[in-house]
Design an enzyme around this catalytic site. Structure first.
Site, short mmCIF file in Angstrom:
data_model
loop_
_atom_site.label_atom_id
_atom_site.label_comp_id
_atom_site.label_asym_id
_atom_site.label_seq_id
_atom_site.Cartn_x
_atom_site.Cartn_y
_atom_site.Cartn_z
N HIS A 17 9.10 -12.12 -5.95
CA HIS A 17 7.92 -12.48 -5.15
C HIS A 17 7.83 -14.00 -5.00
O HIS A 17 7.57 -14.52 -3.91
CB HIS A 17 6.62 -12.02 -5.84
N LYS A 41 -1.63 3.02 -6.96
CA LYS A 41 -0.43 2.62 -7.72
C LYS A 41 -0.73 2.48 -9.21
O LYS A 41 0.16 2.16 -10.00
CB LYS A 41 0.11 1.29 -7.18
N ARG A 90 14.38 -6.37 0.58
CA ARG A 90 15.48 -6.53 -0.36
C ARG A 90 16.67 -5.66 0.01
O ARG A 90 17.77 -6.13 0.25
CB ARG A 90 15.02 -6.15 -1.79
N SER A 128 8.43 -4.95 -9.56
CA SER A 128 7.51 -4.97 -10.71
C SER A 128 7.67 -3.71 -11.56
O SER A 128 7.61 -3.77 -12.79
CB SER A 128 6.06 -5.06 -10.22
#
Ligand code: PNS
Length: 162
Positions: A17, A41, A90, A128
């Site tokens: 990030h 989440k 990504r 993460s």
């Protein structure tokens, strides 16, 4: 020179990030990193903890601010007069979700343009979630997270295990 928003869950912020934030901050007048509550989440850090961890990580970047938002991102962008949305891309598997999100946001707010940044290749395989799993199982995470976040994550995992 426009203001850009970089939204995400950031549970917690990773070096990937941070790489995106640095790239964006060299191009835009101001970058607002906007932390979404994102309860579906089930983040392990509170919204305020996530905001503070990002704040500490971007302390040296003068044109980067950190904020939190709930509700629709487009409403936040409209309220702040923002016309650029930044996301990181990504790997190919990111594409479908990002494509759907970009087109939905465009439908909701046609003046908001989504721009993608690719992080340095050393960060293409991290997110993460995987870093939290490695930390939970006792693996080394120092190269994936800003130093303050490493400490905070170890602390949080201890708390959760109590
Ligand atoms: O880091 P993440 O979890 O991939 O970020 C996703 C995020 C927070 C950017 C996205 O879920 C979002 O924008 N949430 C706010 C609610 C919203 O606007 N939903 C519609 C998105 S098309």
């Amino acid at each position: 020179m426009k203001i850009a928003v970089y939204p995400g869950t950031f549970d917690p912020i990773t070096n990937g990030h941070l790489d995106i934030i640095k790239r964006a901050s060299q191009i835009f007048k101001r970058v607002i990193v906007a932390v979404s509550e994102n309860p579906h989440k089930k983040p392990i850090f509170s919204m305020e903890e996530r905001r503070q961890l990002i704040q500490d990580a971007v302390i040296d970047l003068d044109n980067v601010d950190v904020d939190v938002f709930d509700g629709l991102l487009v409403h936040y962008a409209q309220k702040k007069g923002i016309s650029v949305l930044i996301r990181g891309l990504r790997v190919l598997s990111d594409f479908e979700y990002e494509f759907q999100m970009a087109l939905m946001n465009r439908k909701l707010m046609p003046t908001l343009e989504t721009i993608y940044f690719m992080p340095s290749e050393e960060f293409t395989y991290i997110n993460s979630t995987i870093v939290k799993e490695v930390a939970r199982l006792g693996g080394e995470i120092g190269c994936f997270l800003p130093p303050g976040v490493v400490k905070a994550l170890h602390r949080k995992i201890k708390e959760i295990k109590k």
